[in-house]
Enzyme design. Structure first.
Site, PDB file in Angstrom:
ATOM      1  N   CYS A 122      -0.341  -0.680  -9.226  1.00 20.24           N
ATOM      2  CA  CYS A 122       0.244  -1.669 -10.130  1.00 20.24           C
ATOM      3  C   CYS A 122       0.913  -2.786  -9.324  1.00 20.24           C
ATOM      4  CB  CYS A 122       1.236  -1.002 -11.069  1.00 20.24           C
ATOM      5  SG  CYS A 122       2.673  -0.328 -10.199  1.00 20.24           S
TER       6      CYS A 122
ATOM      7  N   ARG B 118       2.406   5.433   2.982  1.00 24.06           N
ATOM      8  CA  ARG B 118       1.917   4.363   3.854  1.00 24.06           C
ATOM      9  C   ARG B 118       2.702   4.377   5.169  1.00 24.06           C
ATOM     10  NH1 ARG B 118       2.743  -1.490   3.582  1.00 24.06           N
ATOM     11  NH2 ARG B 118       0.826  -2.643   3.921  1.00 24.06           N
TER      12      ARG B 118
ATOM     13  N   HIS C 294       1.501  -8.631  -4.449  1.00 24.10           N
ATOM     14  CA  HIS C 294       1.556  -9.308  -3.144  1.00 24.10           C
ATOM     15  C   HIS C 294       2.038 -10.752  -3.352  1.00 24.10           C
ATOM     16  CE1 HIS C 294      -2.203  -6.654  -2.150  1.00 24.10           C
ATOM     17  NE2 HIS C 294      -1.090  -5.951  -2.062  1.00 24.10           N
TER      18      HIS C 294
HETATM   19 FE1  CFM Z   1      -3.905  -6.118   3.170  1.00 27.11          FE
HETATM   20 FE2  CFM Z   1      -5.512  -4.309   2.751  1.00 27.11          FE
HETATM   21 FE3  CFM Z   1      -3.270  -4.530   1.355  1.00 27.11          FE
HETATM   22 FE4  CFM Z   1      -3.187  -3.904   4.012  1.00 27.11          FE
HETATM   23 FE5  CFM Z   1      -3.143  -1.292   3.497  1.00 27.11          FE
HETATM   24 FE6  CFM Z   1      -5.551  -1.703   2.297  1.00 27.11          FE
HETATM   25 FE7  CFM Z   1      -3.342  -1.868   0.841  1.00 27.11          FE
HETATM   26 MO1  CFM Z   1      -4.094   0.442   1.833  1.00 27.11          MO
HETATM   27  S1  CFM Z   1      -4.927  -4.907   4.676  1.00 27.11           S
HETATM   28  S2  CFM Z   1      -1.953  -5.179   2.841  1.00 27.11           S
HETATM   29  S3  CFM Z   1      -2.247  -2.348   5.180  1.00 27.11           S
HETATM   30  S4  CFM Z   1      -4.974  -5.751   1.301  1.00 27.11           S
HETATM   31  S5  CFM Z   1      -4.981  -0.297   3.807  1.00 27.11           S
HETATM   32  S6  CFM Z   1      -7.280  -3.103   2.559  1.00 27.11           S
HETATM   33  S7  CFM Z   1      -5.171  -0.972   0.340  1.00 27.11           S
HETATM   34  S8  CFM Z   1      -2.018  -0.541   1.851  1.00 27.11           S
HETATM   35  S9  CFM Z   1      -2.564  -3.461  -0.432  1.00 27.11           S
END
Ligand code: CFM
Length: 461
Positions: free
Chosen positions: A46, A82, A178
């Site tokens: 989410c 994580r 993000h």
């Molecule tokens: Fe960028 Fe990612 Fe993400 Fe990531 Fe990650 Fe990921 Fe993620 Mo898991 S590089 S920040 S460090 S979009 S591996 S492919 S899914 S936590 S939100």
């Protein structure tokens, strides 16, 4: 149209638009970044997860306070999830802060409880340099004005108190989280502190979260080149580092899904350019070093470092390539890692036969499609039934994905490595690539697979 409907999706025909078989004669991308179809048991996270769990959580010296029911904090206690490491482990990822909203607060409002929680958390941990408050779904529904409370608390305790309106139901995946994190950090934190001094070679690494120490391998490479890392966003980062990010000369954008927003904002307001780079595998890392060197005029130094680092890893990688020849992989990641990994696997001789992302945007799928061969299945936001069908039908030699899929792969007898929090990383740049290849080898050639094959052969006798 090179779109296909998996057998398991007959009752959700909408999934066809998300399931593409690459065909270079037809330029189609799978449908992505839209609301999940009802009835599709998605694996997406989410908005709140994207904001706290991904972008803000790695900041090591602030109190991350979840405003909501206690259940929303279940995965915030960092240990097993994580692996965004920091050098402040006695505080960072060790504690979990929540306002623990109860029925009474939901009915009469939670602002008072939030205010008291901020004050209490600050009293308990006076060394924390800020308080970040995250709104969960319940808060969006009852309409607490978290920004007003944060402002009032900030005046009281004298350190930054930043609210994030990242209610889980906003957006269609963690991706919007993000964006919300980028915006709030840009507006409230970037530019609020001046560095002690600046140099002509100051650079920020934007979009690396120090997963199992990736950043700690990246930084020394640039430092050898003569570059100073002023701020990392947000791996092993202090709130003060983010506050001075506006004084760098260049932003290096690594995760290109979770950070283009802040790179654009910094560029617009402070005139700092950014370059996109991938720091995984020999070729991509060398290209990144060259691009950075070209910006700063450090080309010669970069070539020296590249030659030195490549000479250390190339022979071993060549051995792995021989060993893995003919092996095929299914890659399923959040977004950009799917295309970062295609190249890494290619370098160790492994071909990608299926690729998927949880929340990729069109740019991510365009990059995946550029890198894979015709006939590769490229699927958006797969659910576990679809993953099972692809794994069973295509029988890849290895599957790279996250914890949620690990046991599905094992139960199907398919070797697996964790591309989110890694097996035994770090995996970035040159030396991390050796860890990566070693983990792939361990997984593919684990003796247990031979035992399972012998057992299955016996059963079929
Ligand atoms: Fe960028 Fe990612 Fe993400 Fe990531 Fe990650 Fe990921 Fe993620 Mo898991 S590089 S920040 S460090 S979009 S591996 S492919 S899914 S936590 S939100």
């Amino acid at each position: 149209m090179p779109l296909t409907l998996l057998n398991c999706d007959r009752s959700i025909p909408e999934r066809k638009k998300h399931t593409y078989i690459k065909d270079s004669t037809e330029e189609v991308l799978p449908l992505c970044d839209i609301q999940t179809t009802p009835g599709d048991f998605t694996e997406r996270g989410c908005t709140y997860a994207g904001c706290l769990g991904v972008v803000c959580g790695p900041i090591k010296d602030v109190i991350h306070l979840v405003h909501g029911p206690i259940g929303c904090s279940y995965w915030t206690w960092g240990g097993g999830t994580r692996q965004n490491l920091s050098d402040n482990p006695s505080f960072h990822r060790k504690y979990c802060f929540s306002t623990d909203m109860q029925e009474k607060n939901i009915i009469f409002g939670g602002e008072e409880k939030l205010y008291d929680s901020i004050i209490e958390a600050h009293e308990e941990f006076p060394e924390a340099k800020g308080v970040f408050v995250y709104a969960t779904c319940a808060i969006g529904l009852i309409g607490d004005d978290i920004e007003a409370v944060c402002k009032q608390a900030e005046e009281e305790i004298g350190i930054k108190v930043v609210g994030f309106n990242c209610e889980g139901f906003r957006g269609c995946s963690q991706s919007l989280g993000h964006h919300i994190a980028n915006d709030a950090l840009f507006e409230r934190v970037v530019g609020t502190k001046e560095p002690e001094y600046t140099t002509d070679y100051d650079m920020n690494i934007i979009g690396d979260y120090n997963i199992q120490g990736d950043l700690w391998l990246m930084e020394p490479l640039f430092e050898r080149m003569g570059i100073r890392i002023l701020s990392a966003f947000t791996g092993n980062s202090s709130i003060d580092d983010i506050a001075q990010a506006h004084r760098a000369k260049l932003n290096l954008m690594h995760c290109q899904r979770s950070t283009p927003y802040i790179c654009e904002q910094i560029k617009e307001k402070y005139g700092i350019p950014y370059i996109r780079a991938s720091l995984f595998g020999i070729e991509q890392t060398s290209n990144a070093l060259r691009d950075v060197a070209a910006f700063f005029g450090l080309e010669e130094k970069a070539e020296e470092i590249i030659a030195d680092e490549v000479s250390k890893v190339a022979p071993k990688i060549e051995e792995y390539r021989e060993k893995f020849r003919g092996k095929r992989i299914f890659i399923y990641q959040g977004a950009p890692r799917a295309w970062h990994w295609v190249e890494m696997f290619r370098e160790i001789g492994i071909e990608t036969i299926a690729a998927a992302t949880t929340f990729g945007h069109e740019e991510d799928y365009a990059k995946i499609c550029e890198r894979v061969k015709d006939g590769t299945i490229v699927i958006d936001n797969p659910n576990s039934i679809e993953l099972e069908e692809i794994l069973t039908e295509l029988k890849p030699d290895i599957f790279i994905s996250g914890l949620k899929e690990k046991y599905l792969a094992y139960k199907l007898g398919i070797p697996f490595i964790n591309g989110h929090s890694y097996e035994k990383g770090p995996y970035a740049v040159y030396s991390g690539f050796l860890n990566f290849a070693r983990d792939v080898e361990k997984s593919i050639f684990a003796p247990v697979w031979g035992m399972i094959r012998r057992r299955d052969a016996k059963r079929n006798d």
